[in-house]
Design a protein around this motif. Structure first.
Motif, short mmCIF file in Angstrom:
data_model
loop_
_atom_site.label_atom_id
_atom_site.label_comp_id
_atom_site.label_asym_id
_atom_site.label_seq_id
_atom_site.Cartn_x
_atom_site.Cartn_y
_atom_site.Cartn_z
N ALA B 204 28.61 33.42 55.23
CA ALA B 204 27.93 32.71 56.32
C ALA B 204 28.67 32.98 57.62
CB ALA B 204 27.91 31.22 56.02
N GLY B 205 27.95 33.26 58.67
CA GLY B 205 28.57 33.48 59.97
C GLY B 205 28.85 34.92 60.27
N MET B 206 28.91 35.76 59.21
CA MET B 206 29.22 37.18 59.44
C MET B 206 27.91 37.94 59.64
SD MET B 206 31.39 39.70 59.67
CE MET B 206 33.02 39.32 59.03
N GLY B 207 27.41 37.90 60.88
CA GLY B 207 26.21 38.67 61.20
C GLY B 207 26.57 40.14 61.34
N TRP B 208 25.54 40.99 61.40
CA TRP B 208 25.82 42.43 61.53
C TRP B 208 26.71 42.71 62.74
CZ3 TRP B 208 24.81 46.46 58.34
CH2 TRP B 208 23.96 46.20 57.27
N PHE B 209 26.45 41.97 63.82
CA PHE B 209 27.21 42.28 65.03
C PHE B 209 28.48 41.47 65.15
CE2 PHE B 209 23.02 43.91 65.73
CZ PHE B 209 23.33 45.20 66.16
N ARG B 210 28.87 40.82 64.06
CA ARG B 210 30.22 40.27 64.01
C ARG B 210 31.07 41.09 63.05
NH1 ARG B 210 30.62 33.75 64.55
NH2 ARG B 210 30.49 33.76 66.82
N GLY B 517 48.64 40.34 65.04
CA GLY B 517 47.80 39.46 65.86
C GLY B 517 46.33 39.80 65.81
N GLY B 518 45.93 40.62 64.86
CA GLY B 518 44.50 40.96 64.74
C GLY B 518 43.71 39.76 64.23
N ASN B 519 42.42 39.75 64.52
CA ASN B 519 41.61 38.59 64.12
C ASN B 519 40.57 38.95 63.08
OD1 ASN B 519 40.70 35.90 64.22
ND2 ASN B 519 38.95 36.55 65.48
N THR B 520 40.49 40.21 62.63
CA THR B 520 39.55 40.51 61.57
C THR B 520 40.01 39.79 60.31
OG1 THR B 520 40.80 42.56 61.35
CG2 THR B 520 38.67 42.70 62.46
N LEU B 521 39.08 39.54 59.39
CA LEU B 521 39.32 38.52 58.36
C LEU B 521 40.46 38.83 57.41
CD1 LEU B 521 35.70 37.36 57.51
CD2 LEU B 521 37.33 36.42 59.14
N HIS B 539 37.64 31.69 58.33
CA HIS B 539 36.89 31.20 59.47
C HIS B 539 36.35 32.41 60.24
CE1 HIS B 539 36.98 29.26 63.71
NE2 HIS B 539 35.84 28.99 63.10
N VAL B 540 35.02 32.60 60.21
CA VAL B 540 34.43 33.80 60.81
C VAL B 540 34.14 33.56 62.28
CG1 VAL B 540 32.56 35.45 60.68
CG2 VAL B 540 33.36 34.32 58.61
N THR B 541 34.74 34.37 63.14
CA THR B 541 34.44 34.31 64.57
C THR B 541 34.19 35.73 65.06
OG1 THR B 541 36.76 34.53 65.14
CG2 THR B 541 35.87 32.29 64.93
N GLU B 542 34.14 35.91 66.37
CA GLU B 542 34.07 37.26 66.92
C GLU B 542 35.25 38.06 66.36
OE1 GLU B 542 31.94 38.75 69.15
OE2 GLU B 542 30.66 36.98 68.84
N PRO B 543 35.01 39.27 65.89
CA PRO B 543 36.11 39.97 65.19
C PRO B 543 37.31 40.26 66.08
CG PRO B 543 34.25 41.44 65.58
CD PRO B 543 33.78 40.07 65.93
N ALA B 563 41.59 25.17 65.77
CA ALA B 563 40.89 24.35 66.76
C ALA B 563 40.55 25.19 67.99
CB ALA B 563 41.76 23.16 67.16
N LYS B 564 41.54 25.98 68.39
CA LYS B 564 41.34 26.82 69.56
C LYS B 564 40.25 27.87 69.28
CE LYS B 564 44.26 29.23 72.89
NZ LYS B 564 45.63 29.75 73.03
N ALA B 565 40.29 28.37 68.05
CA ALA B 565 39.30 29.38 67.68
C ALA B 565 37.89 28.82 67.77
CB ALA B 565 39.58 29.89 66.28
N ILE B 566 37.75 27.60 67.30
CA ILE B 566 36.42 26.98 67.34
C ILE B 566 35.97 26.81 68.79
CG2 ILE B 566 35.16 24.84 66.84
CD1 ILE B 566 36.99 24.65 64.31
#
Lengths: 360, 574, 357
Positions: B204-210, B517-521, B539-543, B563-566
């Protein structure tokens, strides 16, 4: 400064052009080369500049930069697009020049027969040699044919290359602009001795070329048969498979074979005489010596009667199974001069045609 | 290998995993737990061992043949013997065949793709774990065939198997084509798995463009693997039938057409070039983002350029055959389409440069490889422009110019991205850091050695040196000498990398969960990851939104602030 | 193939991380049975795409050779038996129907019907392979093997098996002319054309060269040295043979032969069929290629039928153990997809090889 570099670079990258299509090819080459240098400097320059300017000051950095701009994306797509289209058109036009022989080129047609690992050139008058001789400033049309695997006719100085494909006739052409000797390579990998499939293109003045063709004509008439046989042995590439010293190669050695009784793959046997040698050259699959593969191409129509006689006399001269007479005098050489002359030609011809001396 | 890291506790995901918890490496023991594993990470590791072994073999062939060429440059060298020629021909064939089929094609997808793709996607595994294991066994079976070839008379056709030479030579062509056929199967299974995984297993949350750009690149690669490889398979089957039964489809002596083989072969093998380079480009996108610590520039352009390259790549095979005698019109069309592939490649380069703009650029080892990639790929790409131009290709075809060009693209670019990716994910895969100094020295040797080896070959080729020559005219000696020396430097660099990795495994310091410091999952789970990838759903956000990760000196790594990520995620939605 | 992983109760990694709320057939890395089912289906579709491309290569080779050697194909296909081919098409179509029916039975949980349908589908495969066997046997009886063993195989421009060749020509000509061609005529025509020294071998070479070589100065070259042209081009006799089918040289030769043949025979069939003597000497040497392509295409397809049968047998075995129910029938569905593809490929093979004139 750039001009000097451009000058030095002319022979640094490409060998000097010696054919009519070289100028257009080299012009495009220079264009793409300098375009590439500029792009490379630009890209590497920007990259290094950014690395220095935006180097990480602290691991706590949290930089924010632009993330997208359709205008910029389309903007920087345009220059490369325009450039490659220019290059495409330029390259295509150059290619058409290389591809389309001018009118009259077929008047100087040479048939290029490639086989493992030998080049053989047949001129319009039926003369045959292992080096390619052409008159200068004359368009030459080439018909390329292979009797076994794919080869490729390649003369860097002329910017000419064409694959020689068995089962079809490829054509190409060139017009040499400078007298001299140039390398002719096989560019398509063709097996064991691929790297020795190298010979020369000899560009001559029209007079020298005419004299050369005359000499090729005379050779057949004036050279002693055994010598003629030796020449054929090299020109037609017999040497690639048949040795003269008794060591079996892809085919049986020629030593002591004349007069011997050969057993064939189908169990029959026959004494090697003149007719058998002739048959073997013209119809090699007919009586296949036991233990060898049927790989030899026919030389029907390619080899001349006198040359077949020459090969037969050569075989006689190296066979212990034959004690008859050997024709070692030129058939039409009553005078000493003619004979001597022919001998010279053959000597020269052999050196050029036969072995490719890679390391001299 | 080490068990668990204390520092994980202090990360944003702290508390989920205490000391004594297991990771995928020590999760179960015994050889069978590896040979029968269905865990994509373990399969990735097994691929790593197998593929790197093949790389060693193919690389040693390269060193041997460069040495042979060097020896031909002595002024008083004896005429070459047929025996020497045979050895040389076998060496360059094995070098090409092993490295293409067993190293370049599987390296990034099968090692890093298997290891990282499900982690990056936030999935528990690939869609078909059994097929994944089967693909590894296919790889091993194909490799066995190549071993058999080595022991049974070798192979001297070149990796391209051109007919009619390949149907007439006495070497083990049939076994080699069987090997390549089975390796192709392994490649198809990997591609099939990745396509299904990316389609079906996005959380959930991982759209094609994420999706991270590496996944876009792997997706594009998988399309090629699935659609092009079967054509190679049928081509090799026909070739084998030709060898065994003399069916005659490719053999002019039997009425067949040898150029048809070239069409079939390149219909696969040109797209295969993009199988080799696209995943590498994906890695570079990841490295650029992480080591500039900012969002990539032009995400959608990079993503779609991968797809564009994959699709256009199917339409350009004829540019390998400009000199074969095909019609001028055919040549013109292939030339035009070939140039069109230059555009998406250029777009990628520009976007990477723009990503560096206003970034915070760290010159850690993976980033050095990314920078090297841009240099090498630019040269490889620009010389591709030479070869795309019809008249220039006539001159350069089958010379060292072509050799240099594809080594810049397939080795220079692909190898640097692969090694860069290995360094980047090394802490994640093994939970260990490596010696940065040794890594940088090795990088320099590889970069310098590579350019020394292959740049000179552009000049040799322009001068007319044909490829696949066991011997050469004296005027080419200087190029071969320099090239051989360069190859030794390159080899030393590569061995140093190997040493660097082994040393890290043996005595490297423990790696934090997120050293870069990468943010990919994949950075949202521990290093090495647990057997089931994620203890708690990531937690899936912009990669590439990395601002929620704060640097922590005590662990020399980054800690997640959810919290900051949200909050950042909310901002980006507006 | 791609459905293997979801049939068993043991889940993905075979360990104790299996979430308790998962049904037994749901692998641990899937959230829901639907996701698993859709994944399996997608995987099979992608796999089918690879299959289509693999056969695509063969179809491509077929198209090229058919385009280049029209008459060879028209001649060779006479050896194939349309009746058996049509029967096989019906058998495969029927088995596809039973397969689809079986899938429906699985979806509705009709255990008995499912078993019956799987059994019938399997028997369809058996029937197909048996008929294929009968057809192959007929080819083998006339020495129409793939490759060097083929009766039409030429070596160095000569038939390798002259006697078998005579026999095969008689067989195919007999079929092509509607079954009533006289042996005498065959013998006469066959002998003359078999002889390698017939001038047809050479004349096309010269003319063809003239056409290829000298688009501007041809006359000069050809008149100057016809011998040489023939020589280097005609070298292995086959070399002159790759050329556009419509080249005037070719046509000329064909016409001549047909005229010549017209004197010898009265046309026996309503519509003109290609007989051995209608083929140019170059084409005669390529007839064995038709059989090469025929065996490659049908052989690879037959291999796929065998794999499909193994798949169905395995489904049957699972079904017998009661593995499938209303909630879990994915393997049957996915196996069915594969079987339909095998059927579909034959739907293309049959007209291409047996029917098209």
């Amino acid at each position: 400064m750039l001009a000097i570099l451009a000058q030095a670079e002319k022979t640094f990258f490409l060998p000097p052009g010696r054919s009519t299509v070289a100028a257009s090819h080299d012009g495009l080459y220079q264009f793409v080369l300098w375009m590439s240098v500029i792009w490379l400097i630009l890209i590497a320059g920007v990259m290094i500049y950014f690395v220095i300017k935006y180097r990480r000051k602290s691991p706590h950095d949290k930089p924010v930069g632009p993330t997208h701009s359709t205008a910029i994306e389309l903007g920087w797509t345009l220059p490369p697009l325009i450039l490659v289209m220019i290059i495409f058109v330029w390259g295509f036009r150059g290619f058409m020049d290389m591809n389309q022989a001018p009118n009259g080129a077929t008047r100087n047609q040479v048939i290029v027969a490639a086989s493992k690992w030998n080049w053989s050139f047949t001129y319009a008058g039926g003369q045959n040699d292992g080096t390619l001789h052409v008159p200068v400033n004359t368009p030459i049309s080439l018909v390329l044919t292979s009797s076994d695997v794919i080869h490729s006719f390649y003369v860097p100085d002329f910017r000419v290359k064409k694959d020689v494909v068995p089962g079809r006739y490829n054509k190409t052409w060139f017009q040499a602009t400078e007298v001299g000797e140039y390398n002719l390579f096989c560019a398509e990998y063709c097996g064991q001795q691929h790297s020795t499939m190298v010979t020369k293109v000899v560009v001559q003045s029209q007079e020298d070329y005419d004299a050369y063709i005359r000499k090729l004509d005379e050779i057949i008439m004036t050279m002693p048969p055994v010598e003629l046989g030796k020449r054929a042995y090299k020109v037609y590439g017999c040497k690639q498979c048949h040795s003269l010293d008794g060591i079996a190669g892809t085919g049986p050695s020629w030593k002591d074979v004349f007069g011997k009784t050969q057993t064939f793959a189908d169990g029959s046997s026959r004494k090697v005489d003149e007719n058998y040698v002739r048959d073997s050259i013209l119809n090699p699959g007919k009586d296949l010596v036991a233990g060898y593969d049927n790989v030899m191409p026919t030389f029907q129509g390619q080899i001349k009667e006198q040359e077949i006689t020459g090969v037969i006399e050569l075989l006689k001269s190296i066979s212990a199974n034959y004690d008859g007479p050997i024709l070692d005098k030129a058939p039409a050489a009553p005078g000493d001069e003619a004979g001597a002359d022919a001998g010279d030609t053959s000597g020269g011809g052999n050196d050029e045609t036969g072995e490719t001396q890679l390391q001299e | 290998m080490s068990v668990i890291q204390d520092q994980v506790k202090v990360s944003g995901y702290g508390g989920q995993q205490g000391p004594g918890e297991t990771n995928y490496i020590n999760h179960s023991k015994g050889i069978m737990s590896w040979l029968l594993t269905l865990d994509h990470k373990r399969i990735g590791l097994m691929y790593m061992i197998a593929v790197l072994t093949a790389f060693l073999g193919g690389g040693l062939c390269a060193i041997a043949l460069r040495t042979m060429l060097y020896m031909r440059s002595a002024p008083d060298v004896a005429p070459i013997t047929t025996g020497t020629q045979d050895v040389y021909n076998q060496l360059f064939t094995l070098h090409g065949a092993i490295l293409v089929f067993m190293f370049i094609i599987p390296a990034v997808p099968a090692i890093l793709g298997n290891m990282i793709l499900p982690l990056m996607l936030g999935a528990k595994d690939v869609a078909f774990p059994r097929l994944n294991l089967l693909s590894w066994y296919c790889y091993m079976a194909g490799a066995t065939f190549f071993l058999f070839v080595l022991l049974s008379g070798g192979l001297d056709t070149g990796w391209t198997f051109y007919t009619p030479y390949s149907t007439s030579t006495s070497t083990s062509v049939a076994a080699a084509t069987m090997g390549a056929f089975i390796l192709g199967f392994s490649s198809i299974l990997t591609g099939l798995n990745f396509i299904a995984t990316i389609h079906m297993l996005r959380p959930a949350g991982m759209g094609w463009f994420r999706m991270p750009l590496f996944l876009w690149a792997l997706y594009a690669t998988s399309i090629i693997q699935v659609l092009a490889t079967p054509v190679l398979a049928i081509t090799l089957m026909l070739l084998a039938a030709e060898r065994i039964l003399h069916v005659g489809i490719f053999d002019p002596a039997l009425g067949g057409d040898p150029v048809l083989f070239q069409h079939f072969f390149w219909f696969y093998s040109h797209p295969a070039v993009y199988i080799m380079i696209l995943p590498g480009m994906g890695i570079i996108s990841e490295l650029m983002a992480t080591f500039c610590r900012r969002q990539v520039f032009g995400y959608s352009f990079i993503a779609f350029s991968s797809i564009a390259i994959a699709l256009l790549g199917f339409l350009v095979w004829g540019h390998h055959m400009y000199t074969s005698g095909q019609s001028a019109m055919t040549n013109a069309i292939f030339s035009l389409i070939t140039f069109s592939v230059a555009i998406p490649s250029a777009i990628k380069i520009f976007n990477w440069l723009a990503t560096m703009y206003k970034g915070s650029i760290s010159l850690a080892t993976p980033m050095l490889y990314a920078l090297a990639f841009i240099w090498l790929f630019t040269i490889g790409g620009l010389t591709g422009v030479f070869l795309g131009a019809l008249s220039l290709d006539i001159m350069a075809h089958d010379t060292y110019f072509v050799v240099a060009h594809f080594h810049y693209v397939m080795v220079g670019s692909m190898l640097t991205s692969f090694i860069g990716g290995m360094y980047y994910w090394w802490p994640k895969m093994f939970g260990k850091m490596y010696n940065e100094t040794v890594a940088k020295v090795a990088w320099f040797l590889i970069f310098f050695g590579f350019n020394l080896t292959f740049f000179i070959q552009f000049i040799a080729g322009s001068q007319g040196m044909p490829r696949r020559y066991a011997d050469y005219l004296p005027e080419f000696a200087i190029y071969h000498q320099i090239s051989t020396l360069g190859s030794y430097v390159l080899a030393i660099g590569l061995f140093l990398v190997l040493y660097n990795w082994i040393q890290s495994l043996v005595s490297g310091p423990k790696a934090p969960q997120n050293p870069w410091g990468g943010n990919t999952l994949e950075w949202h789970t521990s290093s090495p990851p647990p057997h089931e990838n994620f203890i708690e759903d990531p937690h899936v956000t912009e990669p590439y939104e990395m601002r929620a990760w704060d640097y922590d000196e005590s662990i020399d790594g980054y800690v997640y602030d959810k919290a900051k990520a949200i909050e950042l995620d909310k901002q980006s939605q507006h | 193939m791609s459905n293997e992983q979801k049939h068993t109760g043991d889940t993905g990694h075979g360990d104790n991380h299996h979430p308790p709320d998962h049904p037994a057939h749901l692998a641990h890395h899937f959230e829901t049975p639907e996701q698993q089912f859709e994944s399996g289906k997608l995987g099979m579709w992608v796999f089918l795409a690879t299959e289509v491309l693999m056969f695509g290569g063969l179809f491509c080779a077929y198209a090229i050779y058919r385009g280049n050697h029209q008459d060879v194909f028209l001649y060779g296909y006479g050896a194939l038996d349309k009746m058996w081919g049509a029967t096989n098409t019906v058998v495969l179509l029927a088995s596809s129907l039973t397969m689809a029916w079986g899938v429906r039975a699985a979806q509705k949980g009709q255990q008995k019907l499912l078993l019956t349908m799987l059994f019938l589908t399997f028997m369809g495969g058996v029937g197909f392979m048996c008929i294929k066997g009968v057809e192959y046997k007929a080819k083998w009886d006339h020495n129409l093997f793939p490759g060097t063993m083929n009766a039409f195989y030429y070596e160095a421009g000569q038939p390798k098996y002259p006697e078998k060749l005579e026999h095969a020509i008689e067989f195919i000509d007999g079929r092509n002319s509607g079954g009533n061609s006289g042996g005498e005529v065959q013998g006469g025509g066959g002998h003359g054309l078999l002889d390698a020294d017939v001038p047809y071998d050479e004349s096309p070479a010269i003319e063809h060269d003239a056409q290829q070589v000298g688009h501007d100065g041809a006359g000069h070259i050809v008149s100057a040295s016809p011998v040489i042209l023939t020589a280097s081009f005609g070298a292995p006799a086959d070399m002159s043979t790759i050329k556009p089918p419509a080249s005037p040289a070719d046509m000329g030769v064909n016409d001549a032969v047909i005229d010549h043949a017209g004197v010898l025979t009265t046309p026996s069939a309503e519509h003109t069929q290609v007989l051995w003597r209608d083929l140019s000497s170059a084409e005669q040497k390529k007839v064995h290629l038709f059989f090469g392509i025929y065996f490659m295409m049908t052989g690879l397809h037959g291999l796929h039928v065998l794999i499909g049968m193994i798949l169905i047998a395995w489904l049957f075995w699972k079904a017998k153990k009661g593995a499938f129910n209303k909630d879990y029938f994915a393997p049957v569905d996915i196996g069915g997809l594969y079987w339909h593809l095998v059927d579909l490929i034959w739907i293309f093979l049959f007209p291409l090889l047996y029917l098209i004139h």
